[in-house]
Every structure is written in C-alpha cells, then in structure tokens.
Write a protein that holds these residues in place. Structure first.
Motif, PDB file in Angstrom:
ATOM      1  N   ILE A 143       0.825  -1.206   0.000  1.00  0.00           N
ATOM      2  CA  ILE A 143       0.000   0.000   0.000  1.00  0.00           C
ATOM      3  C   ILE A 143       0.866   1.266   0.000  1.00  0.00           C
ATOM      4  O   ILE A 143       0.479   2.296  -0.553  1.00  0.00           O
ATOM      5  CB  ILE A 143      -0.991   0.007   1.192  1.00  0.00           C
ATOM      6  N   TYR A 156      -8.668   2.346  -1.585  1.00  0.00           N
ATOM      7  CA  TYR A 156      -7.634   1.367  -1.947  1.00  0.00           C
ATOM      8  C   TYR A 156      -7.933  -0.002  -1.337  1.00  0.00           C
ATOM      9  O   TYR A 156      -7.898  -1.023  -2.029  1.00  0.00           O
ATOM     10  CB  TYR A 156      -6.261   1.854  -1.474  1.00  0.00           C
ATOM     11  N   TYR A 180      -7.844  -3.273  -3.332  1.00  0.00           N
ATOM     12  CA  TYR A 180      -7.058  -4.385  -2.802  1.00  0.00           C
ATOM     13  C   TYR A 180      -7.907  -5.634  -2.547  1.00  0.00           C
ATOM     14  O   TYR A 180      -7.526  -6.742  -2.946  1.00  0.00           O
ATOM     15  CB  TYR A 180      -6.360  -3.965  -1.512  1.00  0.00           C
ATOM     16  N   ARG A 204      -7.682  -6.292  -7.025  1.00  0.00           N
ATOM     17  CA  ARG A 204      -6.255  -6.591  -7.206  1.00  0.00           C
ATOM     18  C   ARG A 204      -5.999  -8.083  -7.066  1.00  0.00           C
ATOM     19  O   ARG A 204      -6.315  -8.681  -6.040  1.00  0.00           O
ATOM     20  CB  ARG A 204      -5.424  -5.825  -6.171  1.00  0.00           C
ATOM     21  N   HIS A 221      -3.733 -11.490  -6.489  1.00  0.00           N
ATOM     22  CA  HIS A 221      -2.612 -11.784  -5.610  1.00  0.00           C
ATOM     23  C   HIS A 221      -1.955 -13.098  -6.036  1.00  0.00           C
ATOM     24  O   HIS A 221      -2.632 -14.120  -6.164  1.00  0.00           O
ATOM     25  CB  HIS A 221      -3.088 -11.908  -4.148  1.00  0.00           C
TER      26      HIS A 221
END
Length: 373
Positions: A315, A338, A343, A347, A349
C-alpha cells in the motif's frame, strides 16, 4: 542589362512573355536600386536573416525534444517498433523529423507502411492494446507477471517475456516508491504472547489466522496511522482503522471492525508484533472476549509478521508514497478506496493463485457448500 545590347524593349517583353508596362516598371526599379531591384527577390537584411534562421532552428529543436520525450523507450527498439511510433504520430510531427530523431530511413518507413498487415502483426497490435488497458485499469501498478496472468485468464496464450517486452517498448512501467519509518514500540514491561504462528504462513480456511500491524501516512497536517488486520488464508484485509495517534484504541477499533465484519467462530489465532498497543491489557482483554488466541513475533524479527507487513509495503508503494496529502481526511478517503475497492475486490494476488481476496474467499465457501450439499 539586355536593353543595353541594342534590343528594343517591346521585343524583349515579347521574348519574356510579359507586357511592355511590366518591363518598363522593372527598368525603373533597376535604376533606383541596381543591387536589389525587385520586390520579393528573397533578400533580407543580415540581422533579419539571422533572426529568421534562429527561429527556424529553435522550432526544429523544440519539435525534436518533444519527439524524444514521447519516444524514449523506442530509441533502442527494432525498426518496426520505431516505424509504429512514427505512424501513430504522423499528424503531430513531420515524418522526416521523426525519422531523423529515431534514426531510421524514410524509405524504410514508407516501405513498412505499404507492407500488407500480417495476421501476426494484427495479433501483436491487439495484444498491445489489451496490455495497455489492463495496465491502466490496474492504476498503472501491475508488472508483466500479473498482466500475463490476466491475459491467460481471458484465454490469451502469451508468455511473460513477451508481455515484458511489449511493456518496455511502450514505456509501461509500474509506478512504485520505497520509504521506511518505524512504528513498533516493543520496549515495554507488559507481558507478551508466545510466537505460536512461528512463521507458518499457511491456513486451511478463512478466519483461522489473523495478522495485525500498523503503518503510517505523512500529511501536511501530520502523521496518520493505519492499523490493519489480514486474514492469512484469503489475504483479505478484514478490518482497519486510521487515526492521528498510534494508540491502543486504534488497534482495538481495527479488531472490533474485523470481528463485526467476519463474525468468526471461536479459535482465531491472532498474530501481531510486540508493540505496546497489542500487549496492552485492554487489547488482550478484547482478544479473550472474542475467544481468540494470541501470538506475537519474536523480538527484532520482522519476518515473523511478514504477510501483513508485506501488505503495508504494497500500500505504501502503490498509494501512500505516490501522493502528497494535505489533510488526514483526504488520505483516509484514499486508503478506504484502496483497501475496500482495489485491494480486496480487484487486485489479484500471486499467493492465492492470482485471484482477488474476495474472490478467493467466495470460492472457498462455494466448495464447502457444495460438499455439504
């Protein structure tokens, strides 16, 4: 002068294809100024000529600098890549100037333009366009490994080296920054928990292991501290809070937030560093209230809490250090966006198979329900 050779003016005018009146006008101008008799002859005074040349050179230099700013990644690429840049900007700059700056021949460029577009070139163009789209939708943060995975999930067979090369040729580079500031205060006399987790960074289900930590954001108003809690299985941030002070109340609020959201069953293993906030009586009491088992990192061993620290590192690189916040309120708003939108939900991973935390959690419960049914 030709009339001085004994020729009649009317005859000279006929030979030149002009009227007698025009010829007599030229003669009059010649008598007034034998050196520069004709208006529009292109003659300029020396100072004016120098000024004109300088202005032209400045325009050319300015155009070349603009081309260089837009095409730094193309200078060392194969000619076809440079040809594509010239074609894309042919209405902005002269082709001759771009060929000079990019060090290619105009004849080669025009031959490339006339060449029929092959199926392979079409695929390359479409792939480049899609990589651009994915890169921009990732907030200009994804590198070639993640973009490759997104493309493969869409059914596009492509290697990471190809993606990396296209990104390099088009100047697509992940925007990240690294900085550091210590947040842990472990020099206290309060009791600490054993390191039960012991760097076993694996879980079999959601809400089995939670990891906690504190990070920070600098604003013109001063520091903003952010306490976060991550689920080890899904990598989801299940709870977080932000405040201007790094207190035990801050971490307790983050724990309360996580508990209300996830409503875990008894037996969550809660891991943190040895910070005074986590070792406080109030925080430990809240863990007992929620029937959670405490675990703390060994003194001075940052790897014991690596997963949540990795999130805070991410972050910082992807948001905090890319901005200069005037107020804590603005910083907190961006952090909310965010974590909650980007996130947790968008996003991908690598540690969970290039899925998003929410997606990975949903997949787990679908499998559980399928087995139960």
């Amino acid at each position: 002068m030709i009339l001085e050779e004994g020729r009649v003016a009317s005859q000279v005018a006929r030979d030149l294809g002009i009227s007698d009146k025009t010829l007599y006008g030229w003669i009059a101008q010649y008598k007034n100024d034998p050196k520069h008799p004709f208006v529009g002859s292109g003659y300029l005074k020396p100072d004016a000529q120098v000024t004109r040349d300088l202005e032209r050179e400045n325009r050319e230099l300015k155009e070349e600098l603009e081309i260089l700013k837009k095409a730094p990644a193309h200078l060392q690429q194969r000619p076809e890549v440079r040809y594509q840049f010239i074609y894309d900007h042919r209405f902005d700059y002269s082709v001759q100037r771009m060929c000079k700056v990019l060090e290619v021949y105009r004849s080669g460029y025009y031959a490339w333009v006339k060449r029929p577009t092959s199926e392979r070139k079409h695929r390359r163009i479409n792939l480049t366009r899609r990589i651009h789209q994915i890169f921009l939708s990732s907030r200009r943060l994804y590198g070639s490994p993640k973009i490759m995975r997104v493309l493969r999930d869409e059914g596009i067979r492509v290697g990471q080296k190809t993606v990396a090369r296209i990104m390099r040729e088009n100047g697509l580079k992940s925007r990240t920054v690294r900085k550091y500031k210590a947040t842990t205060h472990s020099k206290h006399n309060q009791p600490v928990d054993d390191n039960v987790l012991n760097q076993t960074f694996a879980a079999e289900r959601p809400n089995q292991v939670w990891m906690s930590d504190i990070t920070y954001v600098w604003t013109i108003e001063g520091w903003l501290y952010v306490a976060s809690i991550m689920d080890l299985y899904t990598r989801k941030i299940v709870g977080w809070k932000a405040d201007s002070r790094m207190t035990k109340e801050l971490v307790i609020s983050a724990l309360d937030d996580a508990y209300k959201r996830e409503k875990p069953v008894d037996g969550v293993l809660h891991h943190s560093d040895r910070g005074s906030q986590y070792a406080s009586k109030e925080y430990q009491a809240r863990l007992k209230e929620y029937k959670m088992k405490g675990s703390m990192s060994r003194k001075g061993n940052c790897y014991d809490n690596a997963c949540i620290e990795s999130f805070h590192s991410v972050i910082k690189r992807e948001l905090i250090h890319l901005e200069m916040y005037k107020t804590r309120k603005r910083a907190q708003r961006d952090i909310w966006e965010y974590i909650e939108i980007w996130y947790n939900r968008l996003r991908i991973h690598s540690s969970i198979g290039y899925r998003t935390p929410v997606q990975f959690q949903s997949m787990y419960f679908k499998q559980v329900n399928k087995k139960a049914g």
